[in-house]
Design a protein around this motif. Structure first.
Motif, PDB file in Angstrom:
ATOM      1  N   ARG A   1      77.993 -10.727 -42.056  1.00 43.00           N
ATOM      2  CA  ARG A   1      77.915 -10.759 -43.538  1.00 43.00           C
ATOM      3  C   ARG A   1      77.913  -9.198 -43.857  1.00 43.00           C
ATOM      4  N   ILE A   2      79.213  -8.760 -44.430  1.00 45.66           N
ATOM      5  CA  ILE A   2      79.470  -7.053 -45.473  1.00 45.66           C
ATOM      6  C   ILE A   2      79.625  -7.636 -46.447  1.00 45.66           C
ATOM      7  N   GLY A   3      78.375  -7.047 -46.764  1.00 42.94           N
ATOM      8  CA  GLY A   3      77.922  -6.450 -48.759  1.00 42.94           C
ATOM      9  C   GLY A   3      78.896  -5.876 -49.524  1.00 42.94           C
ATOM     10  N   PRO A   4      78.643  -5.685 -50.412  1.00 43.61           N
ATOM     11  CA  PRO A   4      79.898  -4.409 -51.178  1.00 43.61           C
ATOM     12  C   PRO A   4      79.707  -2.855 -51.153  1.00 43.61           C
ATOM     13  N   ARG A   5      80.798  -2.963 -51.303  1.00 43.90           N
ATOM     14  CA  ARG A   5      81.547  -1.121 -51.436  1.00 43.90           C
ATOM     15  C   ARG A   5      80.950  -0.380 -49.758  1.00 43.90           C
ATOM     16  N   CYS A   6      80.882  -1.131 -48.654  1.00 44.46           N
ATOM     17  CA  CYS A   6      80.527  -0.579 -47.394  1.00 44.46           C
ATOM     18  C   CYS A   6      82.165  -0.654 -47.034  1.00 44.46           C
ATOM     19  N   TYR A   7      81.989   0.633 -46.023  1.00 52.36           N
ATOM     20  CA  TYR A   7      82.703   1.195 -45.292  1.00 52.36           C
ATOM     21  C   TYR A   7      82.827   0.802 -43.944  1.00 52.36           C
ATOM     22  N   ILE A   8      83.745  -0.074 -43.127  1.00 51.55           N
ATOM     23  CA  ILE A   8      83.730  -0.317 -41.939  1.00 51.55           C
ATOM     24  C   ILE A   8      84.633  -0.163 -40.547  1.00 51.55           C
ATOM     25  N   GLY A   9      84.252   1.657 -40.288  1.00 53.31           N
ATOM     26  CA  GLY A   9      85.428   2.978 -39.673  1.00 53.31           C
ATOM     27  C   GLY A   9      86.668   1.763 -38.661  1.00 53.31           C
ATOM     28  N   PRO A  10      87.242   2.181 -38.091  1.00 48.79           N
ATOM     29  CA  PRO A  10      87.963   1.999 -37.351  1.00 48.79           C
ATOM     30  C   PRO A  10      87.311   1.570 -36.071  1.00 48.79           C
ATOM     31  N   GLY A  11      87.873   1.018 -34.585  1.00 48.94           N
ATOM     32  CA  GLY A  11      86.572  -0.243 -33.590  1.00 48.94           C
ATOM     33  C   GLY A  11      86.157   0.147 -33.747  1.00 48.94           C
ATOM     34  N   ALA A  12      85.121  -0.498 -35.021  1.00 51.82           N
ATOM     35  CA  ALA A  12      83.962  -1.186 -34.799  1.00 51.82           C
ATOM     36  C   ALA A  12      84.266  -2.454 -33.994  1.00 51.82           C
ATOM     37  N   SER A  13      82.970  -2.906 -33.680  1.00 48.74           N
ATOM     38  CA  SER A  13      82.934  -3.879 -33.631  1.00 48.74           C
ATOM     39  C   SER A  13      81.086  -4.337 -33.957  1.00 48.74           C
ATOM     40  N   LEU A  14      81.483  -5.534 -34.157  1.00 44.04           N
ATOM     41  CA  LEU A  14      80.351  -6.261 -35.282  1.00 44.04           C
ATOM     42  C   LEU A  14      80.045  -8.093 -34.358  1.00 44.04           C
ATOM     43  N   ARG A  15      79.462  -7.952 -33.286  1.00 39.19           N
ATOM     44  CA  ARG A  15      79.658  -8.590 -32.661  1.00 39.19           C
ATOM     45  C   ARG A  15      78.593  -9.972 -32.511  1.00 39.19           C
ATOM     46  N   ALA A  16      78.397 -10.776 -34.107  1.00 41.10           N
ATOM     47  CA  ALA A  16      77.496 -11.626 -34.328  1.00 41.10           C
ATOM     48  C   ALA A  16      77.747 -13.006 -33.225  1.00 41.10           C
ATOM     49  N   ASP A  17      77.476 -13.428 -31.975  1.00 41.08           N
ATOM     50  CA  ASP A  17      77.795 -14.273 -31.603  1.00 41.08           C
ATOM     51  C   ASP A  17      76.245 -14.894 -31.046  1.00 41.08           C
TER      52      ASP A  17
END
Length: 204
Positions: free
Chosen positions: A32-48
């Protein structure tokens, strides 16, 4: 843009429309990503195994890895700042906290509000870091309290990434490279995004 998104057991990533997620970032499951966030190249957000929850105005920079184990959600509160190449695993980053480049913080740990992890620091599982301090080392230790000026400087740096998120939503697009610069091309001027007092070195 919303990166490479994958549902997992019916859980679909959620991205606020004012957040920027680079197309090469990967979001899996209950992210879950909120407002005005920056998620950069190659980032891994794994919620399993557990949730990954990113508050408003956060930045997760290039090649960061966010994950957790069962019972340990990964939560970045508002204005959190996660430096390039960091591992944030099953822990809590309180409001306006900063994880320095190539650092790691593990399950059940907590970085206090307005606190800063130095680059390449390691915070072991379960460590609780108080508010307004600098921690450094392997394993991390509290070095000293942060001044109001240092916290303000960190906050301005995070605001620069909030500005960058908006700029990327507006202007970032795939392109083919040129074979040489256009005549008269000057170096980039970061002043529209990056606060002037944080700009130490500018290319000529």
């Amino acid at each position: 843009m919303s990166g490479l998104c994958y549902s997992f057991e019916g859980m679909i990533p959620v991205v606020h429309p004012t957040a920027f997620v680079h197309p090469t970032a990967v979001l899996i499951g209950d992210v879950r990503i909120g407002p005005r966030c920056y998620i950069g190249p190659g980032a891994s957000l794994r919620a399993d195994f557990s949730s990954v929850i990113i508050g408003a105005g956060c930045n997760i920079q290039d090649y960061c890895m966010l994950h957790g184990t069962p019972g340990f959600h990964t939560v970045i509160e508002d204005d959190g700042h996660i430096g390039h190449g960091s591992v944030v695993h099953g822990c809590l980053i309180r409001r306006n906290g900063l994880v320095g480049m190539n650092s790691a913080i593990y399950d059940g740990a907590e970085l206090g509000e307005n606190s800063v992890m130095a680059a390449m620091a390691f915070v072991p599982a379960g460590m609780i870091i108080p508010p307004r301090v600098l921690v450094a080392g392997i394993p991390a230790k509290v070095v000293r309290e942060l001044s109001d000026n240092e916290i303000a400087r960190k906050t301005r740096g995070t605001q620069a990434y909030q500005n960058l998120a908006a700029k990327c939503l507006d202007s970032l697009k795939p392109c083919q490279p040129l074979t040489e610069p256009e005549p008269g091309r000057e170096s980039m001027d970061p002043s529209a995004i990056w606060p002037q007092d944080l700009t130490r070195h500018r290319p000529k």
